[in-house]
Design a protein around this motif. Structure first.
Motif, mmCIF file in Angstrom:
data_model
loop_
_atom_site.group_PDB
_atom_site.id
_atom_site.type_symbol
_atom_site.label_atom_id
_atom_site.label_comp_id
_atom_site.label_asym_id
_atom_site.label_seq_id
_atom_site.Cartn_x
_atom_site.Cartn_y
_atom_site.Cartn_z
ATOM 1 N N ILE A 1 -6.093 17.115 -15.078
ATOM 2 C CA ILE A 1 -5.672 16.781 -16.436
ATOM 3 C C ILE A 1 -6.539 15.627 -16.915
ATOM 4 C CG2 ILE A 1 -3.304 17.561 -16.085
ATOM 5 C CD1 ILE A 1 -2.471 14.652 -15.710
ATOM 6 N N PRO A 2 -6.636 15.396 -18.226
ATOM 7 C CA PRO A 2 -7.451 14.282 -18.714
ATOM 8 C C PRO A 2 -6.971 12.944 -18.165
ATOM 9 C CG PRO A 2 -6.884 15.764 -20.511
ATOM 10 C CD PRO A 2 -6.086 16.212 -19.329
ATOM 11 N N ALA A 3 -7.922 12.076 -17.868
ATOM 12 C CA ALA A 3 -7.578 10.763 -17.341
ATOM 13 C C ALA A 3 -6.903 9.923 -18.422
ATOM 14 C CB ALA A 3 -8.825 10.057 -16.822
ATOM 15 N N GLY A 4 -6.087 8.974 -17.998
ATOM 16 C CA GLY A 4 -5.426 8.089 -18.948
ATOM 17 C C GLY A 4 -3.924 8.107 -18.773
ATOM 18 N N GLU A 5 -3.308 6.972 -19.117
ATOM 19 C CA GLU A 5 -1.861 6.834 -18.933
ATOM 20 C C GLU A 5 -1.084 7.762 -19.835
ATOM 21 O OE1 GLU A 5 1.563 3.323 -19.085
ATOM 22 O OE2 GLU A 5 -0.575 2.812 -19.246
ATOM 23 N N ASP A 6 -1.523 7.931 -21.088
ATOM 24 C CA ASP A 6 -0.805 8.803 -22.021
ATOM 25 C C ASP A 6 -0.796 10.245 -21.532
ATOM 26 O OD1 ASP A 6 -0.269 6.691 -23.666
ATOM 27 O OD2 ASP A 6 -1.953 7.064 -25.026
ATOM 28 N N SER A 7 -1.935 10.699 -21.046
ATOM 29 C CA SER A 7 -2.020 12.061 -20.541
ATOM 30 C C SER A 7 -1.132 12.252 -19.323
ATOM 31 C CB SER A 7 -3.474 12.397 -20.183
ATOM 32 O OG SER A 7 -3.568 13.688 -19.652
ATOM 33 N N ALA A 8 -1.125 11.258 -18.432
ATOM 34 C CA ALA A 8 -0.283 11.334 -17.238
ATOM 35 C C ALA A 8 1.198 11.358 -17.617
ATOM 36 C CB ALA A 8 -0.579 10.157 -16.316
ATOM 37 N N GLU B 80 -3.827 23.551 -7.191
ATOM 38 C CA GLU B 80 -3.344 22.185 -7.365
ATOM 39 C C GLU B 80 -1.857 22.109 -7.693
ATOM 40 O OE1 GLU B 80 -7.698 22.378 -8.438
ATOM 41 O OE2 GLU B 80 -5.888 23.538 -8.879
ATOM 42 N N ILE B 81 -1.289 23.194 -8.217
ATOM 43 C CA ILE B 81 0.101 23.152 -8.661
ATOM 44 C C ILE B 81 1.056 23.744 -7.639
ATOM 45 C CG2 ILE B 81 0.329 25.415 -9.785
ATOM 46 C CD1 ILE B 81 1.378 22.064 -11.348
ATOM 47 N N VAL B 82 0.533 24.463 -6.645
ATOM 48 C CA VAL B 82 1.399 25.207 -5.721
ATOM 49 C C VAL B 82 2.308 24.269 -4.928
ATOM 50 C CG1 VAL B 82 1.435 26.693 -3.684
ATOM 51 C CG2 VAL B 82 -0.148 27.169 -5.561
ATOM 52 N N GLY B 83 1.723 23.228 -4.331
ATOM 53 C CA GLY B 83 2.528 22.300 -3.547
ATOM 54 C C GLY B 83 3.568 21.588 -4.392
ATOM 55 N N ILE B 84 3.170 21.189 -5.601
ATOM 56 C CA ILE B 84 4.113 20.526 -6.508
ATOM 57 C C ILE B 84 5.266 21.464 -6.854
ATOM 58 C CG2 ILE B 84 4.357 19.495 -8.809
ATOM 59 C CD1 ILE B 84 1.422 18.660 -8.603
ATOM 60 N N VAL C 230 -0.061 28.391 -17.184
ATOM 61 C CA VAL C 230 -0.233 28.179 -18.632
ATOM 62 C C VAL C 230 -1.185 27.028 -18.918
ATOM 63 C CG1 VAL C 230 0.967 27.448 -20.732
ATOM 64 C CG2 VAL C 230 1.997 29.160 -19.242
ATOM 65 N N ILE C 231 -1.023 25.890 -18.245
ATOM 66 C CA ILE C 231 -1.859 24.728 -18.570
ATOM 67 C C ILE C 231 -3.289 24.887 -18.066
ATOM 68 C CG2 ILE C 231 0.112 23.178 -18.552
ATOM 69 C CD1 ILE C 231 -0.867 22.095 -15.869
ATOM 70 N N SER C 232 -3.514 25.794 -17.125
ATOM 71 C CA SER C 232 -4.878 26.008 -16.632
ATOM 72 C C SER C 232 -5.614 27.116 -17.396
ATOM 73 C CB SER C 232 -4.851 26.358 -15.137
ATOM 74 O OG SER C 232 -4.175 27.595 -14.929
ATOM 75 N N ALA D 113 2.885 13.230 -9.189
ATOM 76 C CA ALA D 113 2.072 14.416 -9.445
ATOM 77 C C ALA D 113 1.093 14.171 -10.588
ATOM 78 C CB ALA D 113 2.976 15.607 -9.771
ATOM 79 N N ALA D 114 1.548 13.493 -11.643
ATOM 80 C CA ALA D 114 0.661 13.184 -12.770
ATOM 81 C C ALA D 114 -0.480 12.271 -12.335
ATOM 82 C CB ALA D 114 1.464 12.547 -13.894
ATOM 83 N N ARG D 115 -0.181 11.295 -11.486
ATOM 84 C CA ARG D 115 -1.220 10.381 -11.015
ATOM 85 C C ARG D 115 -2.277 11.112 -10.196
ATOM 86 N NH1 ARG D 115 -2.778 7.768 -6.690
ATOM 87 N NH2 ARG D 115 -1.158 8.730 -5.397
ATOM 88 N N VAL D 116 -1.818 11.985 -9.306
ATOM 89 C CA VAL D 116 -2.754 12.721 -8.457
ATOM 90 C C VAL D 116 -3.553 13.725 -9.274
ATOM 91 C CG1 VAL D 116 -2.913 14.336 -6.516
ATOM 92 C CG2 VAL D 116 -1.326 12.406 -6.407
ATOM 93 N N MET D 117 -2.910 14.385 -10.210
ATOM 94 C CA MET D 117 -3.607 15.341 -11.062
ATOM 95 C C MET D 117 -4.680 14.659 -11.896
ATOM 96 S SD MET D 117 -2.701 18.490 -10.731
ATOM 97 C CE MET D 117 -1.388 19.621 -10.285
#
Length: 248
Positions: free
Chosen positions: A123-130, A183-187, A245-247, A113-117
């Motif tokens: 979400i911001p790109a990058g491994e730390d953010s994921a 984007e979050i509903v399926g997850i 919350v995150i959106s 989910a983090a990779r797809v987001m």
């Protein structure tokens, strides 16, 4: 004599597992040979793998019967006899939280989910953010399962009908689905499924049945089951709220 009994039970489990796996094997073989008309590559390796799967499932079931089910029922009995609601509810939350955090399926779903987001720029790109997103999602789901265990234990203690709680919960899910980011509903809906897996289900089921067995006026068949339903429902609610919350 005890050793012979254990051997007989083990053989019975292996035979039962083979019987359960036979339909899968027959279906795959039918489509591979009859429909696709393709030879089976590395038949020896597949046969060895099938034996490993059969033995692994048999040992898993044996382990449940020998360890997890008795352990869950014993703990439920001990906490119920202790008479402390606080410690019983604390144990229920800790059990739900701890088993969910350890679920491999949830770890995999969170990482994907983090990779797809990240790819969708949600979400911001990058491994730390994921990694932060995956961890936040994982612990959100774990907290939701812990909360569902508390709700389920309170239901058993009070004798509340499970259908009204489940119906109310899904009304909340429908309402949140309308306002949560797409984007979050399926997850969120998938999170409700991956929480109830190999580690969580045996202990949670044993907790409910054990608790209903020792509380006067409760029927294990009516009141002991249903915790798994809560464990599947609450993650959907929590992850939808997480998305809101995150959106924001």
């Amino acid at each position: 004599m005890r050793m012979m009994g254990w051997v007989r039970r083990s053989v019975g489990l292996i035979v039962g597992t083979l019987r359960d796996l036979a339909p899968i094997l027959l279906i795959v073989a039918f489509f591979q040979i009859v429909v696709l008309h393709q030879p089976v590559d590395d038949l020896a390796g597949i046969a060895v793998g099938f034996v490993f799967v059969m033995l692994g499932l048999a040992m898993f079931v044996q382990g449940l019967e020998m360890a997890l089910f008795p352990l869950g029922e014993t703990l439920a009995d001990a906490f119920a006899r202790k008479g402390s609601i606080f410690w019983l509810l604390s144990f229920a939350f800790g059990l739900g939280f701890g088993t969910t955090v350890a679920e491999p399926a949830l770890i995999a779903v969170g990482a994907e989910a983090a990779r797809v987001m990240g790819a969708a720029e949600f979400i911001p790109a990058g491994e730390d953010s994921a990694n932060r997103y995956a961890q936040a999602l994982r612990y959100t789901v774990a907290a939701s399962v812990g909360t569902s265990m508390v709700l389920g234990v309170v239901r058993i203690l009070k004798g509340w009908p499970i259908q009204w709680l489940i119906i109310s919960g899904y009304l909340v899910v429908v309402t949140l689905t309308a306002v949560a980011p797409e984007e979050i509903v399926g997850i969120a809906y998938d999170s409700g499924g991956v929480t109830t897996s190999t580690i969580t289900v045996p202990l949670v089921t044993a907790l409910g049945v054990g608790l209903a067995s020792v509380i006067k006026g409760r029927n294990p068949m009516i009141d002991g089951f249903g915790l798994i339903a809560f464990a599947s429902l609450m993650p959907i609610v929590f992850v939808l709220l997480f998305g809101v919350v995150i959106s924001a």
